[in-house]
Scaffold this motif. Structure first.
Motif, short mmCIF file in Angstrom:
data_model
loop_
_atom_site.label_atom_id
_atom_site.label_comp_id
_atom_site.label_asym_id
_atom_site.label_seq_id
_atom_site.Cartn_x
_atom_site.Cartn_y
_atom_site.Cartn_z
N ARG A 79 0.84 -1.19 0.00
CA ARG A 79 0.00 0.00 0.00
C ARG A 79 0.88 1.24 0.00
NH1 ARG A 79 -4.07 -3.03 0.38
NH2 ARG A 79 -4.72 -4.32 2.10
N ARG A 80 0.80 1.99 -1.10
CA ARG A 80 1.65 3.17 -1.26
C ARG A 80 1.00 4.35 -0.56
NH1 ARG A 80 4.83 4.26 -6.29
NH2 ARG A 80 6.25 4.76 -4.62
N LYS A 81 1.80 5.09 0.21
CA LYS A 81 1.28 6.26 0.92
C LYS A 81 1.82 7.55 0.33
CE LYS A 81 0.68 3.70 5.16
NZ LYS A 81 1.22 3.34 6.43
N ASN A 82 3.10 7.62 0.12
CA ASN A 82 3.74 8.85 -0.38
C ASN A 82 4.52 8.56 -1.66
OD1 ASN A 82 2.95 10.57 1.76
ND2 ASN A 82 4.49 9.61 3.06
N ALA A 86 11.30 10.08 -2.17
CA ALA A 86 12.48 9.21 -2.15
C ALA A 86 12.40 8.11 -1.10
CB ALA A 86 13.74 10.05 -1.94
N LEU A 87 12.12 8.46 0.13
CA LEU A 87 12.10 7.45 1.19
C LEU A 87 10.98 6.44 0.96
CD1 LEU A 87 13.14 6.26 3.83
CD2 LEU A 87 11.70 7.93 5.05
N ALA A 88 9.79 6.92 0.64
CA ALA A 88 8.65 6.02 0.42
C ALA A 88 8.91 5.09 -0.77
CB ALA A 88 7.37 6.82 0.21
N ASP A 89 9.46 5.63 -1.84
CA ASP A 89 9.77 4.80 -3.01
C ASP A 89 10.82 3.75 -2.68
OD1 ASP A 89 7.92 6.23 -4.46
OD2 ASP A 89 9.37 7.16 -5.82
N ALA A 90 11.83 4.13 -1.89
CA ALA A 90 12.87 3.17 -1.50
C ALA A 90 12.27 2.06 -0.64
CB ALA A 90 13.99 3.88 -0.75
N GLN A 91 11.41 2.42 0.29
CA GLN A 91 10.78 1.42 1.15
C GLN A 91 9.85 0.51 0.33
OE1 GLN A 91 9.14 4.20 3.97
NE2 GLN A 91 10.82 3.87 5.42
N SER A 93 10.12 -0.14 -2.85
CA SER A 93 10.99 -0.97 -3.69
C SER A 93 11.52 -2.16 -2.91
CB SER A 93 12.16 -0.15 -4.24
OG SER A 93 11.69 0.84 -5.12
N ARG A 94 11.85 -1.92 -1.64
CA ARG A 94 12.31 -3.00 -0.78
C ARG A 94 11.24 -4.08 -0.64
NH1 ARG A 94 11.15 -3.79 4.23
NH2 ARG A 94 12.34 -5.26 5.46
N HIS A 95 9.99 -3.66 -0.48
CA HIS A 95 8.89 -4.62 -0.37
C HIS A 95 8.73 -5.44 -1.67
CE1 HIS A 95 7.53 -3.45 3.58
NE2 HIS A 95 7.47 -2.18 3.21
N VAL A 96 8.88 -4.77 -2.80
CA VAL A 96 8.79 -5.46 -4.09
C VAL A 96 9.95 -6.44 -4.22
CG1 VAL A 96 8.94 -5.14 -6.60
CG2 VAL A 96 7.49 -3.62 -5.24
N LEU A 97 11.13 -6.02 -3.85
CA LEU A 97 12.30 -6.90 -3.90
C LEU A 97 12.08 -8.14 -3.03
CD1 LEU A 97 15.25 -7.47 -4.74
CD2 LEU A 97 15.95 -6.12 -2.76
N CYS A 98 11.57 -7.96 -1.84
CA CYS A 98 11.28 -9.09 -0.95
C CYS A 98 10.22 -9.99 -1.56
CB CYS A 98 10.85 -8.60 0.42
SG CYS A 98 12.19 -7.84 1.37
N GLY A 99 9.21 -9.40 -2.18
CA GLY A 99 8.18 -10.19 -2.84
C GLY A 99 8.75 -11.03 -3.96
N LEU A 100 9.60 -10.44 -4.78
CA LEU A 100 10.23 -11.19 -5.86
C LEU A 100 11.15 -12.27 -5.32
CD1 LEU A 100 11.07 -8.41 -8.47
CD2 LEU A 100 9.51 -10.33 -8.77
N ALA A 101 11.87 -11.96 -4.28
CA ALA A 101 12.79 -12.94 -3.70
C ALA A 101 12.02 -14.14 -3.16
CB ALA A 101 13.62 -12.31 -2.58
#
Length: 116
Positions: A79-82, A86-91, A93-101
């Motif tokens: 769920r995207r909030k901001n 930069a910080l929200a996009d980085a966080q 992206s981390r969730h997407v990376l974990c999902g792919l992993a």
């Protein structure tokens, strides 16, 4: 922001880029922006190894075009909030990376599952 402020802000932070690869959603764009800022302030660009999460996600989906971070987040129920901060996009992206992993490997090791 003055050049001295940039130097002081970045002092020591380049070490993390030199020691570890950086995974970025849309790495081509972000690395270009970073290079331009480094050049603008007359700094030395560290040798950064970057990998593009956007390309990996699009490859995973079997798409011939690159998919936006919003689409990747939707796919993994992030769920995207901001968005576009930069910080929200980085966080996110981390969730997407974990999902792919988690989808791409049994043990969750990103390097092994993505070949990075």
């Amino acid at each position: 922001m003055q050049c001295a402020d940039v130097d002081r802000h970045l002092a020591g932070s380049g070490d993390i880029f030199l020691q570890h690869p950086v995974i970025i959603y849309n790495a081509d764009y972000d690395m270009r922006m970073i290079r331009q800022m480094v050049e603008r302030y007359g700094l030395q660009m560290p040798a950064v190894t970057s990998h593009c999460l956007m390309k990996k996600y699009s490859e995973y989906c079997g798409c011939s075009r690159y998919l936006k971070l919003d689409a990747a987040c939707l796919h993994f129920d992030v769920r995207r909030k901001n968005s576009h901060r930069a910080l929200a996009d980085a966080q996110d992206s981390r969730h997407v990376l974990c999902g792919l992993a988690n989808v791409g490997s049994i043990d969750g090791h990103v390097q092994e599952s993505f070949g990075w």
